[in-house]
Design an enzyme around this catalytic site. Structure first.
Site, short mmCIF file in Angstrom:
data_model
loop_
_atom_site.label_atom_id
_atom_site.label_comp_id
_atom_site.label_asym_id
_atom_site.label_seq_id
_atom_site.Cartn_x
_atom_site.Cartn_y
_atom_site.Cartn_z
N ASP A 1 0.87 -1.16 -0.06
CA ASP A 1 0.10 0.06 0.02
C ASP A 1 0.89 1.18 -0.08
OD1 ASP A 1 -2.65 -0.75 -0.28
OD2 ASP A 1 -3.30 -0.02 1.77
N ASP B 1 -10.98 -6.55 11.60
CA ASP B 1 -10.68 -7.88 11.79
C ASP B 1 -11.78 -8.43 12.79
OD1 ASP B 1 -9.36 -6.62 13.79
OD2 ASP B 1 -7.52 -7.25 13.67
#
Length: 733
Positions: free
Chosen positions: A140, A447
């Site tokens: 990223d 998550d």
């Protein structure tokens, strides 16, 4: 579980020592109830000083009891699991499923490329058929430095993988292996190969680190691979096209190591980023990898790891498959979570990053209540669960007859072109990605809510903690980094609790109540700040004023207070040591427990409140994985780092000074006033204040005694002293 034809691939056992634990819980419960009776029976009259302080202590104690009850639910029924990898190999070796391994990195300065490729190499070298492994890196940061490091790793893997398999190397991160392994002197042939491999690695590492330090690539390096031409069109880290390069095509007959064995597929991806589109941080990167991997290899099992979390156990894949491929229960499991362990811990774990008790008691208890949570790294998923599929008890995977549904015939170059759109900024528009498919968006702890959503769709989950840790990562090496990391976790957890994702709301009628409640202690970390700050300040201030808030030491009502303190802490110490900690490590853990509640939890709590009121936005912070030599040396010597001016340090120093002044004032009052000394109404307050002074010794050292660069900044020292004196002055007058 299992039958004569198919003995189980895993077994589940209840943890030992539950009788002692339940006896301890009963004693604490009885003593806590007696404390409440005392608080309600002896509330000061309206005209008496200290009435509201008394009521505040009662409310704080009510919260502590409630929170303790939630933790008891988590701890009540811990279980442990054992796998049988020999049975797995015997039944399924020839038909083992493909594994897609997804690795995420975001910034080459904070997450050095040399560290990233060690993680990549460690998972490429799993003890598993290489042709069934595919490794994907999401960058990223969109950095050509990371791409260059991946290119070096692809070349080095041709030597490293056969070396690992030939000598059964553990761990299979070359950096970790050569840091701990000793050259074999008894076997000249092995010693020569060992030395050659170490030199190959050190040469590669030097090239990568030198290039990273320079911050740019030479023209000669740019000519080594066509992929470097992509950076011609890159405007910035946040404004560039999709860059997808298949560095090793596992289908290519030429993609072999030095011994002629097939290499795993290796793919580099920097998804498209444009300023006008939100990229959704790590969840967005993971979702792009899920889509791209489904087009290239489409393995039915996905492992995701953070770039600083290398594989420490080459058998982890087979361990996970023992759960997924078990004939009787395997079809029920959506994911298998391994614990996050750290490799750079000091002997006594000064910043309490080991989480010994959490890994060995709390998370197994979480599992015993219905399933593990997903914690973002070191987790094996069924691909179909990440694509939003609901559990169907009638559907069982036929592993022996499993065939990859996607027969990819295109060349690597064609795949690179066709997969670009899957990682584009606009692909997810008007789709269920980030909602019902892939990792969820809109929350810092993506998550946790993703794992909860999978469980709410009917899938069960597994927590597996093998004797040899599956993955090892890098822990923060300064106090501020550790507190900031905790602040991020607390913000995310409290944000979940205050949203529609709350387990008590989202999980209602979807998962067992005890599993819903098991999430709550972690969601409510931040809420502990207020009662803790109250208990740390108010009894000390009222000690200075000469107002007692606890029973006299000779009063029978003092016994419940003393019992709760000593029995709870004694059990905590025993539990910590049995889980692998040390006596000093436990004391450090108690200190960090207090520091986190006074700072990390405090800022997290109010950040979420402000966000709910529309005054602020939560941000994503990457914890640095590198440290200066000076800082690293102090960390290894277990000396606390205070070198940065921070509001967190101002709070810690102010409260430390406040308790020091109050303790001195309280002792003076006891010594001077003979009547007070005889009646002993302040003994418990003095003990509490003295304990707080004792636990803050490193803070006092940082304020006044240390001369190194890790001492408390002068500005923080002066400000904390003035604030503490101001509070004491107001309290007295």
């Amino acid at each position: 579980m299992g039958n004569d034809d198919h003995p189980p691939l895993f077994v589940t056992k209840s943890a030992k020592g539950r009788t002692l634990f339940r006896f301890y819980a009963l004693i604490i419960l009885v003593c806590t109830c007696l404390i409440f009776v005392y608080r309600l029976s002896y509330i000061p009259a309206k005209q008496e000083a200290g009435r509201w302080a008394w009521v505040g202590l009662f409310l704080s104690e009510l919260w502590f009891c409630f929170y303790w009850f939630l933790t008891m639910i988590v701890r009540w029924n811990p279980i442990c699991r054992c796998t049988f990898k020999d049975r797995l190999s015997h039944r399924y070796e020839k038909v083992l499923p493909g594994i897609d391994i997804l690795v995420c990195t975001a910034n080459p300065l904070i997450e050095p490329p040399a560290m990233v490729i060690n993680t990549v190499l460690s998972v490429m070298a799993y003890d598993y058929p290489s042709e069934k492994l595919s490794v994907y890196l999401s960058d990223d940061g969109g950095s050509e430095l990371t791409f260059y490091a991946m290119l070096e790793a692809a070349r080095f893997s041709k030597f490293w993988l056969p070396f690992c398999k030939k000598f059964k190397v553990e761990p299979r991160s070359p950096e970790a292996y050569f840091r701990t392994a000793v050259q074999s002197l008894g076997e000249p042939f092995k010693a020569k190969e060992w030395s050659t491999m170490k030199k190959l690695y050190e040469d590669m590492k030097k090239r990568v680190e030198t290039t990273t330090k320079q911050g740019q690539l030479s023209e000669g390096i740019r000519q080594e691979h066509k992929g470097f031409s992509e950076w011609t069109f890159v405007a910035s880290q946040y404004d560039h096209q999709t860059i997808l390069q298949i560095l090793i095509d596992g289908r290519d007959p030429k993609a072999v190591d030095i011994e002629g064995q097939t290499l795993p597929t290796l793919v580099y991806l920097a998804r498209e980023k444009r300023p006008q589109y939100h990229h959704n941080f790590k969840p967005g990167a993971m979702n792009a990898l899920i889509r791209v991997s489904s087009r290239i290899s489409n393995g039915p099992i996905i492992l995701n790891v953070d770039c600083d979390m290398y594989s420490n156990n080459s058998q982890s894949v087979r361990d996970a498959l023992c759960f997924f491929m078990d004939e009787e229960k395997g079809h029920e499991f959506g994911f298998v979570q391994f614990p996050q362990a750290m490799e750079n811990l000091t002997k006594n774990d000064i910043y309490s990053n080991s989480f010994h008790v959490m890994k060995m008691v709390e998370l197994p208890g979480f599992d015993g209540n219905g399933g593990s949570s997903y914690v973002g790294s070191g987790c094996f998923h069924r691909r179909e669960t990440l694509r939003g599929k609901r559990y169907n008890k009638e559907h069982k995977a036929d592993w022996k007859n499993w065939i990859n549904k996607l027969e990819v015939r295109e060349s690597a170059s064609v795949l690179e072109e066709t997969c670009n759109v899957l990682a584009s900024c606009t692909y997810e528009e008007n789709t269920q990605w980030g909602k019902e498919m892939g990792l969820k968006y809109g929350c810092r702890l993506d998550d946790i809510i993703t794992g909860l959503a999978i469980q709410c769709r009917g899938w069960r989950s597994i927590y597996f903690n093998p004797k040899r840790s599956g993955f090892l990562g890098v822990a923060p090496t300064t106090l501020l980094e550790s507190l900031i990391q905790q602040k991020g976790w607390c913000e995310g957890g409290f944000q979940i609790f205050a949203s529609s994702y709350c387990p008590l709301v989202n999980g209602h009628k979807n998962i067992p109540l005890k599993l819903q409640l098991s999430y709550c202690p972690y969601m409510l970390w931040a809420a502990n700040c207020l009662p803790t700050l109250y208990y740390v300040t108010v009894p000390s201030i009222f000690l200075l004023r000469g107002i007692s808030l606890f029973p006299e030491i000779s009063n029978p009502w003092a016994l419940p207070f003393i019992s709760v303190i000593f029995i709870h802490r004694a059990y905590s110490l025993g539990e910590f040591v049995l889980c692998g900690g040390t006596l000093l490590g436990w004391w450090n853990d108690q200190r960090m427990w207090l520091f986190k509640r006074m700072t990390s939890y405090f800022f997290a709590f109010f950040n979420v409140i402000l966000k709910l009121l529309g005054f602020s936005q939560l941000t994503f912070t990457i914890t640095t994985k590198v440290a200066d030599d000076d800082v690293s040396q102090r960390y290894e010597q277990e000396v606390m780092e205070f070198s940065t001016s921070s509001p967190m340090f101002t709070i810690l120093a102010t409260l430390a000074m406040l308790n020091a002044f109050c303790f001195a004032g309280g002792m003076k009052r006891v010594i001077v006033d003979v009547q007070t000394l005889v009646s002993e109404p302040f003994i418990l307050q003095i003990l509490l204040c003295g304990l707080l002074v004792l636990i803050n010794i490193p803070v006092y050292q940082g304020l006044f005694l240390r001369k190194d660069n890790g001492r408390m900044p002068t500005s923080v020292t002066y400000l904390s002293i003035m604030c503490a004196l101001l509070v004491c002055t107001i309290a007295l007058y």
